[in-house]
Design an enzyme around this catalytic site. Structure first.
Site, mmCIF file in Angstrom:
data_model
loop_
_atom_site.group_PDB
_atom_site.id
_atom_site.type_symbol
_atom_site.label_atom_id
_atom_site.label_comp_id
_atom_site.label_asym_id
_atom_site.label_seq_id
_atom_site.Cartn_x
_atom_site.Cartn_y
_atom_site.Cartn_z
ATOM 1 N N ILE A 60 0.884 -1.151 0.000
ATOM 2 C CA ILE A 60 0.000 0.000 0.000
ATOM 3 C C ILE A 60 0.925 1.205 0.000
ATOM 4 O O ILE A 60 1.921 1.234 0.735
ATOM 5 C CB ILE A 60 -0.999 0.008 1.172
ATOM 6 C CG1 ILE A 60 -2.010 1.140 0.998
ATOM 7 C CG2 ILE A 60 -0.305 0.032 2.504
ATOM 8 C CD1 ILE A 60 -3.234 1.036 1.893
ATOM 9 N N ALA A 61 0.636 2.141 -0.865
ATOM 10 C CA ALA A 61 1.534 3.282 -1.024
ATOM 11 C C ALA A 61 0.739 4.531 -1.349
ATOM 12 O O ALA A 61 -0.265 4.483 -2.051
ATOM 13 C CB ALA A 61 2.533 3.008 -2.146
ATOM 14 N N VAL A 62 1.223 5.646 -0.833
ATOM 15 C CA VAL A 62 0.721 6.972 -1.175
ATOM 16 C C VAL A 62 1.938 7.798 -1.564
ATOM 17 O O VAL A 62 2.985 7.717 -0.907
ATOM 18 C CB VAL A 62 -0.024 7.619 0.011
ATOM 19 C CG1 VAL A 62 -0.394 9.069 -0.297
ATOM 20 C CG2 VAL A 62 -1.265 6.810 0.356
ATOM 21 N N GLU A 73 2.830 -7.355 6.529
ATOM 22 C CA GLU A 73 4.067 -7.060 7.236
ATOM 23 C C GLU A 73 4.344 -5.585 7.054
ATOM 24 O O GLU A 73 4.077 -5.030 5.991
ATOM 25 C CB GLU A 73 5.268 -7.837 6.676
ATOM 26 C CG GLU A 73 5.196 -9.325 6.846
ATOM 27 C CD GLU A 73 4.738 -10.028 5.576
ATOM 28 O OE1 GLU A 73 4.614 -9.382 4.520
ATOM 29 O OE2 GLU A 73 4.487 -11.240 5.645
ATOM 30 N N ASN A 102 8.217 1.986 10.785
ATOM 31 C CA ASN A 102 7.178 2.741 10.089
ATOM 32 C C ASN A 102 5.986 2.962 11.024
ATOM 33 O O ASN A 102 4.926 2.349 10.897
ATOM 34 C CB ASN A 102 6.757 2.027 8.803
ATOM 35 C CG ASN A 102 5.919 2.902 7.908
ATOM 36 O OD1 ASN A 102 5.370 3.919 8.336
ATOM 37 N ND2 ASN A 102 5.804 2.501 6.651
ATOM 38 N N TYR A 104 -2.754 1.168 10.435
ATOM 39 C CA TYR A 104 -3.288 -0.189 10.448
ATOM 40 C C TYR A 104 -4.036 -0.474 11.745
ATOM 41 O O TYR A 104 -5.122 -1.054 11.731
ATOM 42 C CB TYR A 104 -2.177 -1.215 10.233
ATOM 43 C CG TYR A 104 -1.463 -1.082 8.915
ATOM 44 C CD1 TYR A 104 -2.148 -0.819 7.736
ATOM 45 C CD2 TYR A 104 -0.077 -1.216 8.841
ATOM 46 C CE1 TYR A 104 -1.483 -0.690 6.529
ATOM 47 C CE2 TYR A 104 0.590 -1.100 7.633
ATOM 48 C CZ TYR A 104 -0.125 -0.829 6.481
ATOM 49 O OH TYR A 104 0.532 -0.707 5.289
#
Length: 153
Positions: free
Chosen positions: A73-75, A107, A112, A119
């Site tokens: 998942i990335a922004v 994971e 982070n 999450y």
């Protein structure tokens, strides 16, 4: 503030944009070939967070035997901390809840903290640690698990 963001499940047409986002977000990005290969396996799905101009976020999730694994998942780094990741994660979890009755696993780098908090706020619980899981730089992974809400009786 950015323009409105639309979340949509995408197909192979999204591979170039997702690979570009990978390069902006990760020390070891996945190539367009790698992303396409995942989508071609029949188990993996991708979602895009888009403004009218560009893909600003993406999520990649694989579903096997009633379990999901959030692979990425990335922004985009310039647009973080504006709620895009939260909206994207919620959309993905909502879309896969029925297909993943055993839940979704992921994971995350131990360092982070922002992602771990995201999450946790969305219902993931920490359930383990993998020592030395990541390279570039070396780091432990925190294992997390989410279960969909039980259907109302």
């Amino acid at each position: 503030m950015i323009a409105p963001v639309m979340i949509r499940e995408a197909g192979a047409e999204a591979c170039p944009a997702v690979a570009t986002l990978e390069s902006a977000c990760f020390d070891v990005p996945w190539s367009i070939t790698a992303v396409r290969s995942l989508l071609d396996d029949g188990l993996t799905r991708v979602w895009e967070a888009r403004t009218s101009q560009a893909t600003v976020g993406a999520a990649i999730l694989r579903i096997v035997a009633g379990e999901g694994e959030l692979l990425r998942i990335a922004v985009h780094p310039d647009l973080r901390r504006q709620g895009i990741g939260r909206v994207l994660l919620r959309a993905v979890l909502s879309a896969v809840a029925d297909a993943c009755p055993l839940g979704v696993y992921l994971e995350v780098r131990a360092s982070n903290i922002a992602a771990r908090h995201l999450y946790a706020r969305e219902g993931f619980a920490e359930n383990g640690r993998r020592k030395g899981y990541y390279d570039a730089p070396p780091e432990d992974a925190i294992l997390m698990h989410w279960r969909p809400a039980a259907p109302a009786s």
